[in-house]
Design a protein around this motif. Structure first.
Motif, short mmCIF file in Angstrom:
data_model
loop_
_atom_site.label_atom_id
_atom_site.label_comp_id
_atom_site.label_asym_id
_atom_site.label_seq_id
_atom_site.Cartn_x
_atom_site.Cartn_y
_atom_site.Cartn_z
N SER A 120 21.54 11.52 107.70
CA SER A 120 22.21 10.28 108.09
C SER A 120 21.16 9.18 108.21
O SER A 120 19.96 9.45 108.21
CB SER A 120 22.96 10.48 109.41
N GLY A 121 21.62 7.97 108.34
CA GLY A 121 20.71 6.83 108.44
C GLY A 121 19.79 6.88 109.63
O GLY A 121 18.69 6.34 109.61
N ASP A 122 20.22 7.56 110.71
CA ASP A 122 19.40 7.63 111.92
C ASP A 122 18.76 9.00 112.11
O ASP A 122 18.35 9.36 113.20
CB ASP A 122 20.24 7.26 113.14
N SER A 123 18.65 9.77 111.04
CA SER A 123 18.09 11.12 111.16
C SER A 123 16.60 11.07 111.52
O SER A 123 15.89 10.14 111.16
CB SER A 123 18.29 11.90 109.86
N TYR A 124 16.16 12.10 112.26
CA TYR A 124 14.75 12.16 112.64
C TYR A 124 14.38 13.62 112.91
O TYR A 124 15.15 14.37 113.50
CB TYR A 124 14.46 11.34 113.89
N THR A 143 14.96 9.06 99.55
CA THR A 143 14.25 9.62 100.69
C THR A 143 12.76 9.34 100.56
O THR A 143 12.24 9.18 99.47
CB THR A 143 14.50 11.14 100.82
N LYS A 171 12.51 11.66 105.18
CA LYS A 171 13.04 10.57 105.99
C LYS A 171 14.00 9.76 105.12
O LYS A 171 13.66 9.40 104.00
CB LYS A 171 11.91 9.68 106.51
N ASN A 172 15.16 9.49 105.66
CA ASN A 172 16.15 8.69 104.94
C ASN A 172 15.72 7.23 105.00
O ASN A 172 15.57 6.67 106.08
CB ASN A 172 17.53 8.87 105.58
N SER A 175 20.21 2.73 103.29
CA SER A 175 21.14 2.27 104.32
C SER A 175 22.26 3.28 104.54
O SER A 175 22.80 3.39 105.64
CB SER A 175 21.72 0.91 103.94
N ASP A 177 23.91 7.45 103.68
CA ASP A 177 23.46 8.83 103.79
C ASP A 177 22.67 9.24 102.56
O ASP A 177 22.78 8.65 101.49
CB ASP A 177 24.66 9.77 103.95
#
Length: 190
Positions: A120-124, A143, A171-172, A175, A177
């Motif tokens: 997702s856009g906020d993945s970490y 990515t 890292k995405n 904007s 997925d």
């Protein structure tokens, strides 16, 4: 190692032939081998004998040292392939079948695990290591792949292959997925 070497020799022969605007038949005639054998060599289906390889290289009018320059028998630990660099090839006579070789690697006997990874856009996540070789194909989005302190920007259709024992994390950077096809190659001895 052998598969990589075969493909690279074939790719170089084909590229030099195309650079010189020669047909398969012309190269075959000039080097004293059949057009079919030249095609098999270019597509990585066979290894030419040393005399045949030298005849082909000489027919392309390039120095042997120039032809083999930079060609290593050792495969790189990290290999990025761009969609534009995938190599078209034919497996058999068929209509409407369009193969593109993304990559070929010889690995010891291994267990293969296939997975889809959606970022997702906020993945970490922190960097991790895996006891497997990894092949990543970007199906959707883009990515930023960090492997062993190196950063690779991968767009849709690109791929990367690396030893998962190196620290890594995707890292995405899009904007939306990002969807990755992940193949893990686990050594059966482990």
């Amino acid at each position: 190692m052998e598969g990589f070497f075969i493909l690279e020799v074939g790719r170089r022969i084909k590229q030099k032939r195309l650079d010189k605007r020669m047909t398969l038949q012309e190269l075959g005639d000039k080097s004293g081998v059949s057009k079919g054998l030249v095609s098999q060599i270019e597509n990585g289906r066979t290894i030419p004998s040393f005399p045949v390889m030298l005849a082909i290289i000489q027919s392309l009018e390039i120095e042997v040292s120039e032809f083999f320059q930079g060609l290593s028998l050792l495969e790189p630990t990290i290999l990025v392939n761009r969609k534009a660099d995938y190599i078209p090839f034919e497996k058999e006579d068929a209509k409407g079948f369009s193969y593109k070789r993304m990559m070929m690697r010889n690995l010891p006997a291994s267990t293969i695990d296939f997975a889809l990874l959606e970022l997702s856009g906020d993945s970490y996540r922190e960097e991790v290591t895996t006891d497997a070789y990894e092949f990543i194909f970007v199906m959707k989005g883009s990515t930023e792949y960090h492997v062993n302190s190196q950063t690779f920007i991968l767009e849709e259709g690109d791929s990367i292959f690396f030893d998962g024992r190196l620290p890594h994390v995707p890292k995405n950077v899009a904007s939306g997925d990002c969807t990755l096809l992940v193949l893990y190659f686990f050594d059966q001895k482990s």
